[in-house]
Scaffold this active site. Structure first.
Site, short mmCIF file in Angstrom:
data_model
loop_
_atom_site.label_atom_id
_atom_site.label_comp_id
_atom_site.label_asym_id
_atom_site.label_seq_id
_atom_site.Cartn_x
_atom_site.Cartn_y
_atom_site.Cartn_z
N ARG A 126 0.84 -1.20 0.00
CA ARG A 126 0.00 0.00 0.00
C ARG A 126 0.87 1.25 0.00
NH1 ARG A 126 -5.65 -1.61 2.97
NH2 ARG A 126 -6.57 -2.14 0.99
N GLN A 131 -1.12 2.26 -5.83
CA GLN A 131 -2.55 2.48 -5.58
C GLN A 131 -3.41 1.99 -6.75
OE1 GLN A 131 -3.04 6.59 -4.45
NE2 GLN A 131 -3.31 6.00 -2.31
N ASP A 134 -4.23 -1.74 -6.42
CA ASP A 134 -4.69 -2.19 -5.11
C ASP A 134 -6.08 -2.83 -5.19
OD1 ASP A 134 -5.41 -2.50 -2.49
OD2 ASP A 134 -5.05 -0.43 -1.90
N SER A 137 -8.50 -2.52 -2.08
CA SER A 137 -9.28 -1.28 -2.00
C SER A 137 -10.41 -1.30 -3.02
CB SER A 137 -8.39 -0.05 -2.25
OG SER A 137 -7.53 0.14 -1.16
N TYR A 233 -2.97 0.45 8.84
CA TYR A 233 -3.87 -0.60 9.31
C TYR A 233 -4.04 -0.52 10.83
CZ TYR A 233 -3.55 -3.17 4.87
OH TYR A 233 -3.63 -3.56 3.56
P1 NAD Z 1 -9.05 -3.53 6.81
O1 NAD Z 1 -10.00 -4.15 5.86
O2 NAD Z 1 -7.88 -4.33 7.25
O3 NAD Z 1 -9.86 -3.09 8.13
C1 NAD Z 1 -11.06 -2.37 8.05
C2 NAD Z 1 -11.15 -1.41 9.20
O4 NAD Z 1 -11.38 -2.11 10.43
C3 NAD Z 1 -9.91 -0.57 9.43
O5 NAD Z 1 -10.25 0.79 9.29
C4 NAD Z 1 -9.51 -0.90 10.86
O6 NAD Z 1 -8.97 0.22 11.54
C5 NAD Z 1 -10.84 -1.32 11.45
N1 NAD Z 1 -10.76 -2.06 12.71
C6 NAD Z 1 -9.89 -3.04 13.07
N2 NAD Z 1 -10.17 -3.46 14.33
C7 NAD Z 1 -11.24 -2.74 14.76
C8 NAD Z 1 -11.99 -2.71 15.97
N3 NAD Z 1 -11.69 -3.50 17.01
N4 NAD Z 1 -13.01 -1.83 16.07
C9 NAD Z 1 -13.32 -1.01 15.04
N5 NAD Z 1 -12.66 -0.98 13.87
C10 NAD Z 1 -11.62 -1.85 13.74
O7 NAD Z 1 -8.51 -2.18 6.29
P2 NAD Z 1 -8.61 -1.47 4.86
O8 NAD Z 1 -9.96 -0.88 4.73
O9 NAD Z 1 -8.16 -2.39 3.80
O10 NAD Z 1 -7.53 -0.34 5.01
C11 NAD Z 1 -7.28 0.26 6.25
C12 NAD Z 1 -6.44 1.45 5.98
O11 NAD Z 1 -5.29 1.12 5.18
C13 NAD Z 1 -7.12 2.53 5.18
O12 NAD Z 1 -8.07 3.23 5.84
C14 NAD Z 1 -5.87 3.32 4.84
O13 NAD Z 1 -5.50 4.06 5.94
C15 NAD Z 1 -4.87 2.27 4.53
N6 NAD Z 1 -4.79 2.10 3.06
C16 NAD Z 1 -3.74 2.65 2.42
C17 NAD Z 1 -3.65 2.53 1.03
C18 NAD Z 1 -2.49 3.14 0.31
O14 NAD Z 1 -1.78 3.90 0.89
N7 NAD Z 1 -2.28 2.82 -0.94
C19 NAD Z 1 -4.61 1.83 0.31
C20 NAD Z 1 -5.69 1.29 1.01
C21 NAD Z 1 -5.75 1.42 2.38
#
Ligand code: NAD
Length: 529
Positions: A126, A131, A134, A137, A233
């Protein structure tokens, strides 16, 4: 260079790995594209569209000489039927697809033992440069949207508020747990439908993103401390924290008509956040959509792909929502996969795997007989050489790979890339994307280690959750829709811009909501939407 698009075999899978619009770009870079007959049918891409785009549509039996195979679900993500592909996948073939490497490491070992070079699209690092590749996402975007639609269909109420001559219908109260990619899309979709939306995430950094979409961030009195790792994450929280979170969220759950859970920790079981007791506190007819059902579930009663009724509450545990919107899901996936494929071509239009490249290196899980990703091999509870039956991965001669692939180095880098480090190279370009982060390098295992300091003091009351009844539905017709629904635009180049437009649009929605609220205050007698 020959690349083949295989027809998906996983039961119910409707996506296709490459759509016709992606083909000219690949051909320009030297690929000849073959498509298995009928591969795109379920997603709305008939064989003739592939032919028109320059591909050859052929029977599976004619694909034996192809170098690279594109799939949505390769073996690990298709343990039901995936083994039937092995007849095509002889030594040295390259497979690019999702393969659930952290959930099904044995399948990666199986591919390695066949000599297949497997790229796991779940492992695309990530970083800003990746991006456009990805898939997590992309697919989470679709899943978040679809989850809200499922809930809306199940709920015996409408989402928007309506003031009619027959009385006032109050808006649905929606609670989104986990505000990552899927959660943010769910928030935006529920708001578009006129619901009053609240959301919670252990990562405090997402509060602003939640609010920018017109939802209220639920403040639980929990010490989330350093809940976010360097990759953006969530870290795995301890049992005490989760138990407190369950208690504190139960009140919000009870007040909600719809709860959509998306909480996940990469490579781990999903945290259990809604107990059966909390579900019993909800009104009969309420709906829970648990997007984590495949990984154990965020809600206790949920079962993968089942519709469970608990005390009158409908609990859904869908595991393949992107496949239910196969056209757009395939369009996004295709752009992601084509973009990655173009990273594997050198200037002379030959296939070239630059094992020093962090995207290639980070995504590669099996190569030359070896499981080359340490997180995968650790999960197999064995060394790489034991797993794949190939001696001495530390000797580059023995496996014929670049020394960037020596097991220790690769393992460190992959763990860095997948779990922890995001190198934002071009913040000015991407700073509108909700998932962008400026981060520092951190220890590789940090994301997977429980931090006792995250467990806060218990307090029984919820704080900061204000009555949100004054939030009214909004009219999205005034929001410009700049989406090109033809599916023909080149998202390989334009995907980022589209994301930025989407982000801007979501901000517009929020502004639009304010306008509607103001106009509503001026005219209480009007029919709202
Ligand atoms: P994910 O599917 O792993 O998790 C989904 C969400 O669950 C996350 O926001 C996490 O904080 C939340 N979570 C975990 N435990 C929890 C709990 N006990 N209670 C409530 N919420 C909880 O994550 P995702 O959606 O694939 O991505 C998370 C983050 O990764 C994004 O928001 C972003 O910050 C980052 N990301 C970066 C890129 C990039 O830079 N290219 C791309 C995609 C995502």
């Amino acid at each position: 260079m020959e690349v083949a698009v295989l027809k998906e075999t996983y039961p119910g899978e409707q996506r296709v790995a490459l759509i016709p619009a992606s083909i000219p770009k690949l051909e320009k870079s030297g690929f000849r594209v073959f498509v298995e007959t009928g591969a795109g049918d379920a997603a709305g891409f008939a064989d003739q569209l592939y032919v028109d785009a320059g591909a050859q549509v052929v029977d599976r039996s004619e694909l034996a000489n192809v170098d690279v195979f594109l799939q949505v679900r390769s073996l690990g993500a298709n343990t039901v039927e995936g083994r039937s592909d092995l007849d095509l996948l002889s030594q040295g073939k390259i497979v690019i697809g999702m393969c659930d490497p952290l959930g099904q490491p044995e399948s990666i070992a199986e591919m390695a033992s066949h000599g297949v070079t497997q790229f796991a699209l779940e492992m695309v690092p990530r970083i800003s440069r990746a991006q456009s590749m990805d898939v997590l996402s992309s697919m989470a975007t679709i899943a978040g949207y679809r989850a809200v639609l499922l809930a809306a269909v199940e709920l015996p109420q409408m989402f928007p508020m309506n003031m009619t001559a027959a009385g006032t219908l109050t808006p649905a109260q929606v609670f989104i747990i986990g505000a990552g990619v899927a959660g943010l899309q769910a928030i935006a979709t529920a708001r578009r439908l006129g619901a009053v939306v609240r959301a919670y995430d252990v990562r405090p950094a997402v509060k602003e993103q939640v609010e920018s979409l017109g939802a209220k961030f639920v403040e639980l009195d929990l010490d989330t401390g350093d809940a976010e790792d360097a990759g953006g994450y969530a870290k795995e929280m301890g049992d005490d924290f989760i138990s407190l979170q369950q208690q504190k969220m139960a009140e919000v759950v009870a007040e909600s008509d719809v709860v959509i859970t998306t909480a996940a920790i990469p490579g781990r079981e999903a945290p259990l956040l809604i107990t059966t007791e909390a579900v019993r506190g909800m009104k009969p007819g309420s709906v829970i959509v648990d997007l984590a059902a495949e990984r154990g579930g965020n809600s206790e009663p949920s079962r993968p792909d089942e519709r469970v009724i608990e005390s009158g509450v409908v609990v859904l545990g869908p595991t393949n929502l992107p496949s239910e919107i196969p056209n757009h899901a395939s369009q996004m996936y295709s752009n992601n996969v084509a973009r990655l494929l173009l990273e594997m071509v050198d200037e002379d239009q030959h296939l070239f795997l630059d094992l020093d490249d962090e995207i290639i290196n980070g995504t590669l899980v099996a190569h030359e007989g070896v499981v080359v990703n340490h997180r995968v091999s650790d999960l197999l509870d064995a060394t790489c050489e034991e797993v794949a039956g190939v001696a001495n991965v530390d000797s580059q001669e023995s496996v014929g790979v670049d020394d960037s692939l020596s097991s220790d180095k690769l393992g460190d880098e992959v763990t860095d890339h997948i779990s922890d480090s995001v190198d934002m190279e071009d913040d000015s370009t991407h700073d509108r994307l909700p998932h962008d982060h400026d981060i520092d390098d951190k220890e590789a295992d940090e994301s997977l280690t429980e931090d006792p300091s995250n467990v806060g003091e218990a307090e029984d009351s919820l704080r900061g959750i204000e009555d949100d009844d004054d939030v009214l539905p909004h009219d999205l017709s005034s929001v410009d829709d700049e989406n090109d629904d033809t599916g023909e635009q080149d998202l390989i180049e334009d995907g980022l811009e589209s994301d930025i437009e989407e982000s801007q649009k979501l901000e517009l929605m929020s502004d639009d909501l304010d306008d509607v609220e103001e106009s509503h205050e001026d005219d209480q007698d009007g029919l709202s939407l």
